[in-house]
Every structure is written in structure tokens, then in C-alpha cells.
Motif scaffolding. Structure first.
Motif, PDB file in Angstrom:
ATOM      1  N   SER A 212       2.488   4.332   2.094  1.00 52.61           N
ATOM      2  CA  SER A 212       3.804   3.781   1.740  1.00 52.61           C
ATOM      3  C   SER A 212       3.684   2.261   1.577  1.00 52.61           C
ATOM      4  O   SER A 212       2.706   1.650   2.022  1.00 52.61           O
ATOM      5  CB  SER A 212       4.817   4.080   2.844  1.00 52.61           C
ATOM      6  OG  SER A 212       4.468   3.324   4.000  1.00 52.61           O
ATOM      7  N   ARG A 213       4.723   1.666   0.978  1.00 54.09           N
ATOM      8  CA  ARG A 213       4.711   0.212   0.804  1.00 54.09           C
ATOM      9  C   ARG A 213       4.600  -0.508   2.147  1.00 54.09           C
ATOM     10  O   ARG A 213       3.849  -1.472   2.289  1.00 54.09           O
ATOM     11  CB  ARG A 213       5.984  -0.228   0.063  1.00 54.09           C
ATOM     12  CG  ARG A 213       6.012  -1.718  -0.254  1.00 54.09           C
ATOM     13  CD  ARG A 213       7.265  -2.103  -1.018  1.00 54.09           C
ATOM     14  NE  ARG A 213       7.288  -1.574  -2.374  1.00 54.09           N
ATOM     15  CZ  ARG A 213       6.757  -2.187  -3.434  1.00 54.09           C
ATOM     16  NH1 ARG A 213       6.146  -3.354  -3.286  1.00 54.09           N
ATOM     17  NH2 ARG A 213       6.827  -1.641  -4.630  1.00 54.09           N
ATOM     18  N   SER A 214       5.339  -0.036   3.137  1.00 51.46           N
ATOM     19  CA  SER A 214       5.314  -0.757   4.424  1.00 51.46           C
ATOM     20  C   SER A 214       3.927  -0.633   5.080  1.00 51.46           C
ATOM     21  O   SER A 214       3.460  -1.569   5.734  1.00 51.46           O
ATOM     22  CB  SER A 214       6.414  -0.257   5.371  1.00 51.46           C
ATOM     23  OG  SER A 214       6.210   1.108   5.658  1.00 51.46           O
ATOM     24  N   GLU A 215       3.256   0.494   4.881  1.00 48.37           N
ATOM     25  CA  GLU A 215       1.905   0.630   5.431  1.00 48.37           C
ATOM     26  C   GLU A 215       0.937  -0.325   4.721  1.00 48.37           C
ATOM     27  O   GLU A 215       0.099  -0.976   5.361  1.00 48.37           O
ATOM     28  CB  GLU A 215       1.426   2.089   5.294  1.00 48.37           C
ATOM     29  CG  GLU A 215       2.100   3.036   6.280  1.00 48.37           C
ATOM     30  CD  GLU A 215       1.745   4.509   6.031  1.00 48.37           C
ATOM     31  OE1 GLU A 215       1.507   5.233   7.002  1.00 48.37           O
ATOM     32  OE2 GLU A 215       1.718   4.927   4.848  1.00 48.37           O
ATOM     33  N   ARG A 217       1.703  -3.122   3.227  1.00 48.44           N
ATOM     34  CA  ARG A 217       2.054  -4.494   3.652  1.00 48.44           C
ATOM     35  C   ARG A 217       1.407  -4.799   5.013  1.00 48.44           C
ATOM     36  O   ARG A 217       0.813  -5.847   5.236  1.00 48.44           O
ATOM     37  CB  ARG A 217       3.582  -4.596   3.734  1.00 48.44           C
ATOM     38  CG  ARG A 217       4.177  -5.918   4.091  1.00 48.44           C
ATOM     39  CD  ARG A 217       4.067  -6.943   2.968  1.00 48.44           C
ATOM     40  NE  ARG A 217       2.993  -7.877   3.238  1.00 48.44           N
ATOM     41  CZ  ARG A 217       2.281  -8.513   2.316  1.00 48.44           C
ATOM     42  NH1 ARG A 217       2.512  -8.324   1.035  1.00 48.44           N
ATOM     43  NH2 ARG A 217       1.329  -9.335   2.645  1.00 48.44           N
ATOM     44  N   LEU A 218       1.531  -3.836   5.909  1.00 49.14           N
ATOM     45  CA  LEU A 218       0.981  -4.030   7.259  1.00 49.14           C
ATOM     46  C   LEU A 218      -0.540  -4.184   7.212  1.00 49.14           C
ATOM     47  O   LEU A 218      -1.116  -5.045   7.893  1.00 49.14           O
ATOM     48  CB  LEU A 218       1.370  -2.842   8.156  1.00 49.14           C
ATOM     49  CG  LEU A 218       0.769  -2.859   9.560  1.00 49.14           C
ATOM     50  CD1 LEU A 218       1.290  -4.051  10.362  1.00 49.14           C
ATOM     51  CD2 LEU A 218       1.080  -1.562  10.302  1.00 49.14           C
ATOM     52  N   GLU A 246       2.065  -5.936  -3.540  1.00 47.53           N
ATOM     53  CA  GLU A 246       1.916  -6.451  -2.167  1.00 47.53           C
ATOM     54  C   GLU A 246       0.734  -7.417  -2.055  1.00 47.53           C
ATOM     55  O   GLU A 246       0.628  -8.146  -1.072  1.00 47.53           O
ATOM     56  CB  GLU A 246       1.761  -5.294  -1.175  1.00 47.53           C
ATOM     57  CG  GLU A 246       3.002  -4.417  -1.042  1.00 47.53           C
ATOM     58  CD  GLU A 246       4.254  -5.189  -0.621  1.00 47.53           C
ATOM     59  OE1 GLU A 246       4.133  -6.105   0.211  1.00 47.53           O
ATOM     60  OE2 GLU A 246       5.338  -4.876  -1.136  1.00 47.53           O
TER      61      GLU A 246
END
Ligand SMILES: [Zn+2]
Length: 414
Positions: A212-215, A217-218, A246
Motif C-alpha cells: 500500500s502507499r502507506s507501507e 512511504r514507511l 513516494e
């Protein structure tokens, strides 16, 4: 000190040829480069070794930005290291390292599967091999390309090399733990996958999304904290968009970029490197499992168009073969394919030397032939600017020098 007299230098920084030069190497470094006509000023008697390389061409040691030195095919039993004793496998990998170096590749970024013990052995002088930049294991989510599953649904419970951790992760806690573990195991770069690929299982295709995008980004943020860049396997669809937006460091494969030309512009703006890997698709289109052959055939034309757009937009393009599932030691095939697909030979050589060194962040010491840099260079009989394919023929490689040391070249052993 050693002297190489009378060579023509391919200067990748000025994109020119310096005719009839003498290169002095002192220990691991290039100490002096002067026209051979002025070499009477040099005290050649003080040289330990003198090489007459008149009429030969010298270029920087070649760099492959995407290799899998420890892989030998796409079979699951081999990927799980269950097909032969660990000792046999280790010696086989050593031979691949040696052979790849002898083919003129002095630096390799391994995109997953090679543990840091080989790098240690090379640095200690126990064996010869390229300078290595390692990803260790490919990080993907459950069901992603790093999550190998047998036809019966089994995952590999037998992984026993703690230096090659299983890097299947889901969610923030697992991601942070795994990144730290990979760095502990010697990762120089973090390799992730945000889409499937040509060779992935049925149901995980080149446009299917993984993290996912948040993964993503992290992963980028935590890697930056650990002072590591992120190289991302991404072919097309939403997973390709997410990793470019990202801000990963390099896009591996990127076959379907042409479907989203705005992303190519974004890559140029954000200085994201592009590693096309033509060689692997050239292989897959005729040698792999039927569903892989179909995928490869479908994406080859798009891959070429993506490459053309990326060149036009000024994206930094570097050479990578994705070797490992197929033959090792023919990494220069990629340089040939870069030219077949539209680069000039000088552009292809830059993609396999100075620009590749920038991508691997080793351009302060290698990637060009300059005073003060490490003497990683190859001396060839012929002119690769006229015929790039000559770099594939081992008979044309007369000297491979790494860290100032002449590497003995044997007949191909693989
Ligand atoms: Zn790969």
C-alpha cells in the motif's frame, strides 16, 4: 606502480576518446594520465609492471545495477536452495562471482539472494569478485514476489541461512523490524516490490499491486533513517505510480511506464533512476513457463516505448540484466540491447559505467577513468563505440583491472 602505455581512453564524462594515453596506477588508484608522447617525462624504470596496450581501448570497469548472482534458474527447489548441498551451491556462486568479474564487470548491485559473506570474502582477498552492493532479500508483502509458494500451497519452512532472512512483511511493525534486520545482515540498499512481474505466479501480474502507499512511504522513510536507498521492482499499474510518487531511488523494469507518461516526467524531476532490464525479457519470451512467455511477449514492445520516453524526458537510465534465472557472465548483453532499443553506444556505456555508479552511489571512487579514482577498468581489443557487441566476447577482453590489480582471465567456466 604500473603503467599502461598507448591506450585510447573512453572518457565517459566528456563523451570523447582520448587517443594514445599512458595511465599510471599506484596501488589501487589511478595516479596519472598523460599523452604517451609525453611519457618520456615519466620514470618508467621505476614501474613494477609495464603493459604495452597500444591500439587497445580502455573503459571504466562495467557495472550491472540489477543482478542475482546467487540464482541459477527459476525453479522453486533451487530458489529454496534444496537442490544441492550448501557447499556445492557456495562454490558455484563463487565461480559466478569470478566469471562475472573476468567478463569486465567490476561492480554489481545484487538485487536479492546473495548473502554478505561473499562480499566479506572478496574484501578479505579470499576470492576474486566484483565490488558488491547488496540488497540481501527482496521485501514484499504476503503474496508478493518475495513470498514464494509451492503448487501445494507450502511456503519454505526450511530457510536456514540467517544471513538471508525471509523478507515477507505486512504492516508497519513487521516492516520496521525487517528493515533493521536486513541492514544488520549487510544490506547496502533496500529492495522492495510494489507489483508482480513477468516470472511471478499466475494471479500476480505486472500491473497487480502489492504494498500500500502507506507501507511504501514507511519503507522509504525508515530506510532513509538507516541511510539506505530503496530500489523498487515495479512494472506497471498503481504499484508503479505509488513508488514513483513516494520517491524511491530506482525503478527496476518499469515496462509499462509508457501507459503513464506523467510518471516518466516525475521520475526525471525527482531524479529517480530507471533500470530497464531488457535482457531478462529477451530470455523470458522464449525460455520460460508458458504463462511467463505470454507476459514477456506482451510487455516487450511497451518496454521499448517506455525506454524511448524515458530517454526523451532525460531520466537517468542505467544498465541492469536481472541475470540469475538464466546465464551469468554475459552481462554486456544488456549494453547491446540498450543500443538495439535506441541508445548510442556512448550512451549505453555511460549507462553501464558512470551513471550506474551514480545510481549505486559509488561514483566518488569508480565509474570513470580519472586521476584519484580507483583503478577499476577494462582494456579491450576493438572499439565498443563502433560495435558495442564486442564487449560480449571474452576474447576481446585483454585486461580486467579492479582496485589496481590485474585479474587473470581464464576461459569461460560457466
Ligand atoms: Zn530481479
Amino acid at each position: 606502480m604500473k603503467a599502461f602505455i598507448g591506450t585510447n581512453i573512453i572518457d565517459v564524462k566528456t563523451e570523447s576518446i582520448l587517443q594514445d594515453q599512458t595511465i599510471i596506477v599506484d596501488g589501487p588508484s589511478i595516479a596519472q594520465i598523460i599523452p604517451s608522447a609525453e611519457s618520456s617525462n615519466l620514470n618508467l624504470d621505476s614501474m613494477e609492471e609495464i603493459y604495452d596496450v597500444s591500439g587497445l581501448t580502455v573503459l571504466p570497469g562495467l557495472i550491472d545495477c540489477h543482478d542475482h548472482l546467487a540464482s541459477k534458474n527459476y525453479e522453486l527447489i533451487s530458489r529454496w536452495n534444496l537442490d544441492e548441498p550448501a557447499s556445492t551451491n557456495s562454490i558455484r556462486i563463487y565461480k559466478v562471482l569470478e566469471d562475472t568479474l573476468q567478463s569486465g564487470y567490476t561492480t554489481i548491485r545484487d538485487a536479492g539472494g546473495l548473502d554478505a559473506g561473499y562480499k566479506l570474502a572478496i574484501e578479505e582477498g579470499l576470492c576474486e569478485g566484483p565490488r558488491l552492493v547488496l540488497a540481501i532479500s527482496i521485501m514484499s508483502q504476503t503474496g508478493g514476489i518475495g513470498d514464494r509458494v509451492s503448487g501445494s500451497g507450502h511456503t519454505n519452512g526450511l530457510v536456514t541461512n540467517p544471513m538471508l532472512p525471509n523478507a515477507v512483511v505486512d504492516g508497519p511493525d513487521e516492516i520496521i523490524h525487517k528493515l533493521r534486520e536486513l541492514v544488520r545482515c549487510g544490506a547496502d540498499v533496500i529492495k522492495i516490490a510494489t507489483t508482480g512481474g513477468a516470472s511471478s505466479r499466475k494471479g500476480l501480474g505486472p500491473r497487480d499491486t502489492s504494498f500500500s502507499r502507506s507501507e511504501v512511504r514507511l519503507i522509504i522513510d525508515e530506510s532513509a533513517r538507516l541511510n539506505k536507498k530503496v530500489m523498487c521492482h515495479a512494472l506497471g499499474g498503481p504499484g508503479l505510480r505509488v513508488c514513483i510518487e513516494e520517491g524511491v531511488h530506482s525503478i527496476e523494469h518499469g515496462c509499462h511506464l509508457e501507459e503513464d507518461p506523467d510518471l516518466v516526467k516525475l521520475m526525471a524531476e525527482k531524479n529517480v533512476f530507471f533500470v530497464p532490464t531488457f535482457t531478462v525479457y529477451d530470455y523470458h519470451k522464449s525460455h520460460s513457463a508458458p504463462h511467463v512467455q505470454v507476459r514477456a511477449q506482451q510487455l516487450i514492445d511497451q518496454h521499448r516505448r517506455s525506454f524511448e520516453i524515458a530517454m526523451k524526458e532525460g531520466v537517468k537510465i542505467v544498465a541492469g540484466t536481472d541475470a540469475g534465472g538464466f546465464i551469468h557472465g554475459d552481462n554486456a548483453h544488456e549494453l547491446e540491447l540498450l543500443v538495439v532499443n535506441g541508445m548510442t553506444p556512448m550512451e549505453a556505456i555511460k549507462a553501464g559505467t558512470i551513471t550506474a555508479a551514480e545510481c549505486l552511489e559509488v561514483d566518488d571512487c569508480v565509474g570513470s577513468i580519472e586521476v584519484g579514482k580507483v583503478a577499476d577498468m577494462i582494456i579491450v581489443d576493438g572499439d565498443p563505440l563502433k560495435n558495442i557487441s564486442m564487449l560480449r566476447d571474452r576474447n576481446n577482453i585483454k585486461h580486467v583491472i579492479k582496485d589496481g590489480k590485474n585479474i587473470p582471465i581464464s576461459k569461460r567456466i560457466l
